[in-house]
Enzyme design. Structure first.
Site, PDB file in Angstrom:
ATOM      1  CG  ASP A  88     -19.718  17.975  59.368  1.00  0.00           C
ATOM      2  OD1 ASP A  88     -19.504  17.951  60.563  1.00  0.00           O
ATOM      3  OD2 ASP A  88     -19.075  17.985  58.302  1.00  0.00           O
ATOM      4  CG  ASP A 294     -16.810  16.506  63.607  1.00  0.00           C
ATOM      5  OD1 ASP A 294     -17.923  16.996  63.104  1.00  0.00           O
ATOM      6  OD2 ASP A 294     -15.864  15.912  62.918  1.00  0.00           O
TER       7      ASP A 294
END
Length: 418
Positions: A88, A294
């Site tokens: 992440d 992201d």
């Protein structure tokens, strides 16, 4: 006299044979064990590449866990145990579920027991590390408590602690992470998150001296194919195949990676300006919009007017294919059951970033689905024009993407993996 010489000769051969077996044993340990000889001696095992170092682990789509997020395996503790974590770039704190659990969800691997590790240590509430958290508190024993909330409703709460982390063959001592004892996660069975944001507690910040604030990755096109995640820089590959666009810092969200997205083209030739969704570079930037990369978000989120422009153009190109029902937030889906893959013609989608960086999305970066009967345009509209624009992991697939934080730039290279 001859007898003494024979005994001495035999003794010498025995000593040589003994040391040969010892060396062979050590080599086998390093090859076959999870714990390398370097781990046992407490030394780092770094791979020099010019003036820098790097360490690489495999990464793959987490369909086994029921998710389109991407999963890496790291080893934690002494002796080390493997844990599967979501990669992440949109968060800082690495965390995993820990014993004792107040509220833990079912996961694939055994829940981490920090008290079985000889290198585990708690972090005091008034340490500098604790104050680096966005939200923290103190336990009655003066240990640091953390809490992280995510946009999808997931959360983790527990103790900020430290232990030895193994990333590939490299050893990261005193790695600080969240030992989650109260957790709710939208990704079932995964052990936690590996945070690659820019904040002080992210893995890239904690290893800045070793890897010079550089990491790169390639997210593979589909399940069953392996990509990579690397700490550090392979300068040879980066210099030749990667185009860089400036990394923008959002003062309200300084940990995130933003870039300036100039235009998106559906079909046609970008050099001929046909047909662009953003009519000019100012269209997207007029309200101060930047795009956030992201890896922890699957579907890209665009301003409503931008999304509907892309969708409507895409639908015109795909008018000859039968439609399928919507799938969650994806409202433009098709049924390709009666078509061979080579006969499905999907319009090219191209992103243009600041600095003249142009990338052409792979087919895996345009359509997302689980079967041929439902393949959907992998973009969605934000609710409001003022919402954050996000480039999710679907659109990042197959590119070699380099985050060079030290030089404030993000690179894109074609054909990083298949």
């Amino acid at each position: 006299m001859a007898t003494s010489s024979s005994i001495l000769c035999c003794y010498t051969l025995f000593i040589i044979f003994f040391f040969f077996l010892l060396i062979l044993h050590m080599l086998l340990i390093e090859k076959n064990s999870l714990v390398s000889v370097r781990w046992l001696t407490g030394e780092y095992h770094l791979n020099p590449l010019g003036s820098s170092v790097s360490a690489t682990v495999p990464i793959e789509e987490g369909v086994f866990f029921g998710t389109h997020k991407f999963i890496v395996t790291i080893y934690l503790g002494s002796p080390p145990s493997p844990y599967s974590l979501v990669f992440d770039t949109g968060s800082d704190v690495t965390w995993m579920q820990c014993i004792p659990c107040e509220k833990c969800y079912p996961q694939k691997d055994p829940i981490y027991n920090p008290f079985e590790s000889s290198t585990y240590a708690s972090i005091r509430c008034h340490s500098d590390y604790c104050s680096q958290l966005n939200t923290y508190d103190c336990s009655w024993t003066d240990n640091c408590l953390y809490e992280v909330q995510y946009r999808d409703g997931s959360y983790t709460k527990g103790y900020l602690v430290q232990d030895t982390l193994q990333f590939s063959y490299d050893i990261i001592k005193n790695f600080r992470y969240g030992c989650g004892q109260n957790n709710s996660f939208s990704v079932p069975k995964v052990d936690g998150i590996l945070g690659f944001g820019r904040g002080p507690l992210s893995i890239i910040s904690q290893t800045a001296q070793s890897y010079d604030l550089v990491f790169s990755y390639c997210l593979p096109s589909k399940p069953g194919i392996i990509g990579y995640l690397s700490l550090g820089s392979d300068v040879g590959i980066d210099a030749i195949h990667v185009q860089y666009t400036p990394m923008i810092t959002n003062e309200m969200m300084p940990s995130f990676y933003f870039v300036k997205l100039i235009s998106i083209t559906v079909g046609g030739d970008l050099s001929a300006h046909s047909p662009t969704v953003f009519k000019s570079p100012r269209t997207m930037l007029a309200s101060g919009k930047k795009a956030m990369l992201d890896s922890g978000t699957v579907i890209s989120r665009l301003p409503p007017i931008t999304y509907y422009g892309i969708r409507n153009t895409f639908r015109k190109y795909m008018a000859n294919y039968p439609r399928a029902p919507s799938w969650g937030i994806l409202d433009t889906c098709y049924n390709f059951t009666n078509y061979q893959d080579v006969n499905v013609k999907v319009p090219r989608i191209t992103f243009e970033f600041d600095g003249g960086v142009i990338i052409k999305l792979d087919i895996s970066g345009i359509l997302l689905g689980t079967t041929k009967s439902k393949q959907c345009l992998a973009f969605a509209a934000n609710k409001y024009a003022s919402d954050k624009v996000i480039i999710g992991n679907v659109q990042l697939r197959t590119f070699n993407i380099v985050h060079d934080i030290k030089n404030l730039r993000i690179g894109f290279g074609a054909d990083g993996c298949s």
